[in-house]
Scaffold this motif. Structure first.
Motif, short mmCIF file in Angstrom:
data_model
loop_
_atom_site.label_atom_id
_atom_site.label_comp_id
_atom_site.label_asym_id
_atom_site.label_seq_id
_atom_site.Cartn_x
_atom_site.Cartn_y
_atom_site.Cartn_z
N MET A 181 0.85 -1.20 0.00
CA MET A 181 0.00 0.00 0.00
C MET A 181 0.88 1.25 0.00
SD MET A 181 -2.95 0.90 2.80
CE MET A 181 -3.64 -0.72 2.92
N VAL A 182 2.01 1.17 0.72
CA VAL A 182 3.00 2.24 0.69
C VAL A 182 4.34 1.63 0.25
CG1 VAL A 182 1.86 3.66 2.44
CG2 VAL A 182 3.65 2.05 3.13
N ASP A 183 5.24 2.51 -0.19
CA ASP A 183 6.50 2.03 -0.75
C ASP A 183 7.67 2.08 0.24
OD1 ASP A 183 5.32 1.79 -3.43
OD2 ASP A 183 5.10 3.95 -3.18
N ARG A 184 7.63 3.06 1.14
CA ARG A 184 8.69 3.20 2.13
C ARG A 184 8.11 3.69 3.43
NH1 ARG A 184 14.01 4.53 -1.20
NH2 ARG A 184 13.18 3.51 -3.04
N VAL A 185 8.71 3.22 4.52
CA VAL A 185 8.32 3.70 5.85
C VAL A 185 9.56 4.27 6.52
CG1 VAL A 185 7.53 2.96 8.14
CG2 VAL A 185 6.40 2.07 6.10
N PHE A 186 9.41 5.47 7.08
CA PHE A 186 10.52 6.13 7.79
C PHE A 186 10.10 6.37 9.24
CE2 PHE A 186 11.05 7.91 3.38
CZ PHE A 186 12.27 7.33 3.10
N PRO A 187 11.07 6.47 10.15
CA PRO A 187 10.72 6.74 11.56
C PRO A 187 9.99 8.07 11.68
CG PRO A 187 13.06 6.19 11.34
CD PRO A 187 12.52 6.35 9.95
N ALA A 188 8.99 8.11 12.57
CA ALA A 188 8.20 9.34 12.73
C ALA A 188 9.07 10.54 13.08
CB ALA A 188 7.13 9.13 13.80
N GLY A 189 10.11 10.31 13.89
CA GLY A 189 10.94 11.41 14.37
C GLY A 189 11.67 12.16 13.25
N SER A 190 12.02 11.43 12.20
CA SER A 190 12.77 12.08 11.11
C SER A 190 11.95 12.10 9.81
CB SER A 190 14.09 11.34 10.87
OG SER A 190 13.83 9.98 10.56
N PHE A 191 10.64 11.82 9.93
CA PHE A 191 9.84 11.60 8.72
C PHE A 191 9.83 12.80 7.78
CE2 PHE A 191 5.70 11.44 6.43
CZ PHE A 191 6.00 10.35 5.63
N ALA A 192 9.60 13.99 8.32
CA ALA A 192 9.48 15.17 7.45
C ALA A 192 10.79 15.36 6.66
CB ALA A 192 9.16 16.41 8.27
N ALA A 193 11.92 15.24 7.34
CA ALA A 193 13.22 15.42 6.68
C ALA A 193 13.48 14.27 5.69
CB ALA A 193 14.32 15.49 7.72
N ASP A 194 13.16 13.05 6.10
CA ASP A 194 13.38 11.89 5.21
C ASP A 194 12.54 12.02 3.95
OD1 ASP A 194 15.15 10.81 7.01
OD2 ASP A 194 13.69 9.44 7.91
N ALA A 195 11.29 12.45 4.11
CA ALA A 195 10.39 12.58 2.96
C ALA A 195 10.91 13.66 2.01
CB ALA A 195 8.97 12.89 3.42
N ARG A 196 11.38 14.77 2.56
CA ARG A 196 11.91 15.84 1.71
C ARG A 196 13.17 15.37 0.97
NH1 ARG A 196 10.65 21.79 2.91
NH2 ARG A 196 8.81 21.65 4.21
N ALA A 197 14.03 14.66 1.68
CA ALA A 197 15.26 14.17 1.04
C ALA A 197 14.91 13.20 -0.09
CB ALA A 197 16.15 13.48 2.07
N PHE A 198 13.94 12.34 0.16
CA PHE A 198 13.51 11.39 -0.88
C PHE A 198 12.96 12.16 -2.08
CE2 PHE A 198 10.45 8.78 -3.07
CZ PHE A 198 11.14 7.60 -3.26
N ALA A 199 12.10 13.15 -1.81
CA ALA A 199 11.48 13.92 -2.90
C ALA A 199 12.55 14.68 -3.70
CB ALA A 199 10.45 14.89 -2.33
N ALA A 200 13.57 15.17 -3.01
CA ALA A 200 14.63 15.91 -3.72
C ALA A 200 15.35 14.98 -4.69
CB ALA A 200 15.61 16.51 -2.71
N THR A 201 15.54 13.73 -4.29
CA THR A 201 16.19 12.76 -5.17
C THR A 201 15.34 12.52 -6.41
OG1 THR A 201 17.05 11.70 -3.20
CG2 THR A 201 17.22 10.45 -5.23
N VAL A 202 14.03 12.35 -6.19
CA VAL A 202 13.12 12.13 -7.32
C VAL A 202 13.13 13.37 -8.24
CG1 VAL A 202 10.69 11.81 -7.97
CG2 VAL A 202 11.66 10.49 -6.07
#
Ligand code: T3D
Length: 263
Positions: A181-202
């Motif tokens: 249902m989802v492709d990646r799961v990141f820890p809640a504590g760093s989620f916002a930063a992890d999601a932004r870093a992932f999006a920057a790569t894309v």
């Protein structure tokens, strides 16, 4: 002053769009849906190369704002839910599906009903390890909407989708990951930063090829095999004409990393 229900931030080549009614878990009103549509249009106009959609506070979105539609039931009337879908949800979903950049959803917390549909509408779906997904519709006597009956079985299979949509059970992030249902799961504590870093790569990738890939995949569900082969030839012709393709071939032959410009 009341805060805007949708926030837009340009973070390099990424448009970060935040559903912003945290006091009601970003429940969806026509105003919010309109704001989201405007943000999608703006991201396209600004030539952004990824749209990252997330929620403010502890939820992604609790779906339709049930308080905002209560007038429609006054005097025992049946509310015009079909009209609401046609006028607000459907134009938005069509615009998101046709975005000239990948849509990455970052599910920071609970996603329910149409909020779950929105969460799963992404080309790539990220979740915090504390996120949960509730189809919710049958719990209030409704059928799934906002495209969920289309996207859910395609992600997790017909059997699981049927059971989930009928029971309205809640799925946690780990199960959502295991089911696709989802492709990646990141820890809640760093989620916002992890999601932004992932999006920057894309956003640094071959944007045109990504969008053409989405089109090919979307159409693959409805086309016979031979017709799909015809479509892939047509879209490959388009991809082959991009500067990014030419640049990547040159980079490969010169044994260096390719740089993509999204054109
Ligand atoms: O045309 C059409 O077809 C209409 C479209 C329909 C599409 C839909 O989305 S139908 C489904 C609508 N959504 C729901 O039925 C979900 C309702 N919410 C919940 O079941 C729960 O809130 C959650 C499971 C999502 C989260 O539970 P929890 O315990 O973490 O939070 P909470 O305490 O229930 O909610 C926090 C606040 O948000 C609370 O307000 P309060 O008491 O602090 O003032 C709650 O009332 C509010 N809230 C949550 N969901 C909604 C909402 N307010 C309005 N609408 C909501 N959907």
């Amino acid at each position: 002053m009341t805060e805007a229900p949708v926030l837009y931030e340009a973070d390099g080549a990424v448009a970060v769009v935040t559903l912003n009614r945290p006091e009601v878990l970003n429940a969806l009103t026509p105003e919010l849906l309109g704001g989201l549509r405007a943000a999608a249009t703006r991201a396209a106009e600004e030539g952004k190369r990824a749209l990252l959609l997330t929620g403010a506070g502890r939820g992604f979105s609790a779906g339709q704002d049930l308080a905002s539609i209560q007038d429609g039931y006054a005097g025992g009337r049946a509310p015009d839910l079909g009209g609401l879908l046609r006028e607000t949800y459907h134009p938005l979903l069509a615009e998101l599906r046709a975005l000239p950049m990948p849509l990455i959803t970052a599910v920071n917390g609970v996603a329910a009903g149409a909020g779950m549909a929105l969460a799963l509408a992404g080309d790539i779906r990220l979740a915090a390890d504390t996120a949960r997904f509730a189809t919710a519709f049958t719990k209030i006597g409704l059928v799934p909407d906002a495209g969920l009956a289309y996207v859910l079985p395609r992600l997790i299979g017909a059997g699981r989708a049927s059971a989930l949509l009928i029971t309205g059970d809640t799925v946690d992030a780990q199960t959502a990951l295991a089911w696709g249902m989802v492709d990646r799961v990141f820890p809640a504590g760093s989620f916002a930063a992890d999601a932004r870093a992932f999006a920057a790569t894309v956003a640094a990738g071959a944007t045109r090829a990504y969008v053409l890939t989405r089109e090919l995949l979307d159409r693959s569900w409805e086309l016979p095999y031979a017709a799909l082969l015809g479509l892939e030839a047509e879209l490959q012709q388009q991809a082959g004409a991009t500067a990014d393709h030419r640049g990547a071939i040159a980079a490969f032959l010169e044994k260096r990393s390719a740089t993509f410009e999204g054109r």
